[in-house]
Write an enzyme that holds these catalytic residues in place. Structure first.
Site, PDB file in Angstrom:
ATOM      1  N   ARG A 192      38.798  29.714  41.377  1.00 45.79           N
ATOM      2  CA  ARG A 192      38.691  31.034  40.576  1.00 45.79           C
ATOM      3  C   ARG A 192      38.131  32.035  41.466  1.00 45.79           C
ATOM      4  O   ARG A 192      37.384  31.954  42.265  1.00 45.79           O
ATOM      5  CB  ARG A 192      38.150  30.800  39.164  1.00 45.79           C
ATOM      6  CG  ARG A 192      38.792  29.967  38.146  1.00 45.79           C
ATOM      7  CD  ARG A 192      38.385  29.697  36.929  1.00 45.79           C
ATOM      8  NE  ARG A 192      39.035  28.958  35.785  1.00 45.79           N
ATOM      9  CZ  ARG A 192      38.868  27.835  35.847  1.00 45.79           C
ATOM     10  NH1 ARG A 192      38.039  26.979  36.717  1.00 45.79           N
ATOM     11  NH2 ARG A 192      39.555  27.155  34.774  1.00 45.79           N
ATOM     12  N   LYS A 252      33.889  27.788  34.744  1.00 51.32           N
ATOM     13  CA  LYS A 252      34.356  28.211  33.525  1.00 51.32           C
ATOM     14  C   LYS A 252      34.037  27.076  32.303  1.00 51.32           C
ATOM     15  O   LYS A 252      33.676  27.317  31.407  1.00 51.32           O
ATOM     16  CB  LYS A 252      35.888  28.470  33.397  1.00 51.32           C
ATOM     17  CG  LYS A 252      36.230  29.194  32.249  1.00 51.32           C
ATOM     18  CD  LYS A 252      37.867  29.807  32.482  1.00 51.32           C
ATOM     19  CE  LYS A 252      38.120  30.259  31.184  1.00 51.32           C
ATOM     20  NZ  LYS A 252      39.639  30.814  31.251  1.00 51.32           N
ATOM     21  N   HIS A 294      44.339  36.271  40.101  1.00 53.47           N
ATOM     22  CA  HIS A 294      44.419  35.027  39.376  1.00 53.47           C
ATOM     23  C   HIS A 294      45.530  34.042  39.846  1.00 53.47           C
ATOM     24  O   HIS A 294      45.437  32.956  39.591  1.00 53.47           O
ATOM     25  CB  HIS A 294      43.768  35.034  38.008  1.00 53.47           C
ATOM     26  CG  HIS A 294      43.652  33.714  37.310  1.00 53.47           C
ATOM     27  ND1 HIS A 294      42.581  32.961  37.458  1.00 53.47           N
ATOM     28  CD2 HIS A 294      44.585  33.048  36.421  1.00 53.47           C
ATOM     29  CE1 HIS A 294      42.730  31.951  36.605  1.00 53.47           C
ATOM     30  NE2 HIS A 294      43.989  31.765  36.114  1.00 53.47           N
ATOM     31  N   ARG A 330      45.584  31.245  42.220  1.00 53.89           N
ATOM     32  CA  ARG A 330      45.470  29.700  41.380  1.00 53.89           C
ATOM     33  C   ARG A 330      46.629  29.227  40.949  1.00 53.89           C
ATOM     34  O   ARG A 330      46.686  28.043  41.152  1.00 53.89           O
ATOM     35  CB  ARG A 330      44.251  29.876  40.367  1.00 53.89           C
ATOM     36  CG  ARG A 330      43.820  28.785  39.685  1.00 53.89           C
ATOM     37  CD  ARG A 330      42.451  29.021  38.678  1.00 53.89           C
ATOM     38  NE  ARG A 330      42.246  28.084  37.929  1.00 53.89           N
ATOM     39  CZ  ARG A 330      41.694  26.878  38.274  1.00 53.89           C
ATOM     40  NH1 ARG A 330      41.383  26.636  39.410  1.00 53.89           N
ATOM     41  NH2 ARG A 330      41.446  26.055  37.085  1.00 53.89           N
ATOM     42  N   TRP A 344      40.560  21.771  35.171  1.00 53.52           N
ATOM     43  CA  TRP A 344      40.920  22.441  33.703  1.00 53.52           C
ATOM     44  C   TRP A 344      40.507  21.608  32.781  1.00 53.52           C
ATOM     45  O   TRP A 344      40.385  20.114  32.794  1.00 53.52           O
ATOM     46  CB  TRP A 344      42.380  22.341  33.656  1.00 53.52           C
ATOM     47  CG  TRP A 344      43.090  23.723  34.372  1.00 53.52           C
ATOM     48  CD1 TRP A 344      42.996  24.863  33.740  1.00 53.52           C
ATOM     49  CD2 TRP A 344      43.767  23.847  35.452  1.00 53.52           C
ATOM     50  NE1 TRP A 344      43.780  25.641  34.578  1.00 53.52           N
ATOM     51  CE2 TRP A 344      44.290  25.028  35.670  1.00 53.52           C
ATOM     52  CE3 TRP A 344      43.964  22.987  36.647  1.00 53.52           C
ATOM     53  CZ2 TRP A 344      44.917  25.564  36.810  1.00 53.52           C
ATOM     54  CZ3 TRP A 344      44.684  23.595  37.771  1.00 53.52           C
ATOM     55  CH2 TRP A 344      45.026  24.522  37.931  1.00 53.52           C
ATOM     56  N   TYR A 376      52.715  23.636  34.152  1.00 55.06           N
ATOM     57  CA  TYR A 376      53.278  23.518  35.560  1.00 55.06           C
ATOM     58  C   TYR A 376      54.344  22.441  35.642  1.00 55.06           C
ATOM     59  O   TYR A 376      54.993  22.124  36.857  1.00 55.06           O
ATOM     60  CB  TYR A 376      52.279  23.296  36.671  1.00 55.06           C
ATOM     61  CG  TYR A 376      51.424  24.401  36.714  1.00 55.06           C
ATOM     62  CD1 TYR A 376      51.331  25.511  37.189  1.00 55.06           C
ATOM     63  CD2 TYR A 376      49.849  24.050  36.102  1.00 55.06           C
ATOM     64  CE1 TYR A 376      50.523  26.570  37.181  1.00 55.06           C
ATOM     65  CE2 TYR A 376      49.069  24.831  36.103  1.00 55.06           C
ATOM     66  CZ  TYR A 376      49.328  26.251  36.768  1.00 55.06           C
ATOM     67  OH  TYR A 376      48.238  27.211  36.573  1.00 55.06           O
TER      68      TYR A 376
END
Length: 333
Positions: free
Chosen positions: A185, A212, A271, A274, A297, A306
């Protein structure tokens, strides 16, 4: 009293308790009004036995004091400050679903429904806390969030990425290439320090308080990432990525936007680098669970977006049915 640009309230209740708190306003008149209101309420509670009537200001202040540990604390401070123009002095009992919806509509028009949802989530959390933990209200109002349409994943092709890299100034090109090589990120790239890098072992790491998800991230450095890092050696004692001897904090600059325009790339954010990294891995057959682990994640749902980019992966699995059916048919013939 005044601290910086913000007024503070300071008085002693009839019970001898000292009340000292921020009025969360730059206006002396508004701070005085809140001061008088709180002082009068404390007198009624002590002398008449009234149950105190709590305001939005009380709840918001208590929330911010109790959640200072949160990574999103500064975001909460900013959102509370925005709500003050609409909720200042409002009794919690008067904060109805309709009132909150009206204020949310203002934010949605100013920004977007998705941004309004983040603001609404904070109000909902504060009012639930007021009801279930602090016992200030009987029950919180029902707050509905906006339905937000899911957007398509925006990513670059390798050809587009190389065109962009050629258009960017050197310092931004290096950071862009490193982002495409690692999937990190923006904040983890701009704030990366040499103490988090081991070139000899080909690894880097993001501390839990920088991530995050709140958990440390292990980064395996590929040849591209190592090339970029090696290029930065000696430029700064602490920070990896710098410009004219100073640490880089902003990447969404005029130079970034101009390079995108020259490269003919529209509707693309930093972003999305990413997203590009994850999309490329998916298209090359890397399993989604591996991408989830590499990209740190929190849930598989975040990576499933994805999945549509990996048709070749699914062909092999789909052929299992071919084999079964052909076996069945041959057995029956």
């Amino acid at each position: 009293m005044k601290r910086g640009n913000t007024w503070w309230i300071d008085f002693t209740t009839p019970a001898g308790e000292r009340i000292r708190r921020s009025a969360a306003t730059k206006s002396r008149a508004e701070a005085q009004e809140l001061h008088d209101k709180l002082k009068a309420e404390s007198w009624r509670v002590q002398k008449l036995g009234d149950k105190p009537k709590r305001t939005w200001d009380d709840a918001a202040y208590k929330w911010l004091m109790e959640t200072q540990y949160k990574k999103s604390h500064l975001d909460d401070v900013s959102r509370v400050a925005w709500f003050q123009q609409h909720f200042r002095g409002k009794l919690l009992d008067d904060m109805t679903r309709d009132l909150i919806a009206q204020v949310a509509e203002i934010k949605a028009k100013e920004t977007s429904p998705s941004t309004a949802n983040r603001f609404l989530a904070l109000v909902r959390a504060i009012l639930r806390k007021a009801a279930f933990d602090w016992d200030w209200i009987d029950k919180p109002p029902v707050i509905k969030l906006y339905r937000v349409q899911k957007t398509r994943i925006r990513y670059l092709t390798p050809v587009q990425a190389n065109i962009l890299l050629n258009e960017l100034p050197e310092h931004l090109a290096d950071m862009t290439k490193f982002s495409l090589a690692t999937g990190l990120r923006k904040a983890n790239v701009t704030k990366l320090e040499w103490s988090q890098v081991d070139i000899a072992r080909r690894v880097a790491w993001i501390h839990g308080d920088q991530a995050k998800g709140g958990k440390p991230i292990h980064v395996t450095l590929n040849a591209t990432a190592l090339e970029v890092l090696t290029k930065q050696i000696g430029k700064h004692v602490t920070s990896v990525f710098t410009y004219k001897g100073k640490s880089i904090t902003q990447v969404n600059t005029k130079a970034w936007r101009a390079a995108l325009k020259r490269a003919g790339i529209e509707n693309f954010r930093w972003h999305d680098l990413r997203h590009t990294w994850a999309s490329w891995l998916t298209q090359q057959g890397v399993p989604l669970n591996v991408i989830q682990e590499m990209g740190a994640w929190e849930s598989p749902e975040m990576v499933r977006r994805y999945a549509h980019l990996a048709p070749e992966q699914f062909v092999t699995h789909a052929r299992v049915v071919d084999d079964l059916l052909s076996g069945t048919n041959s057995a029956q013939s």
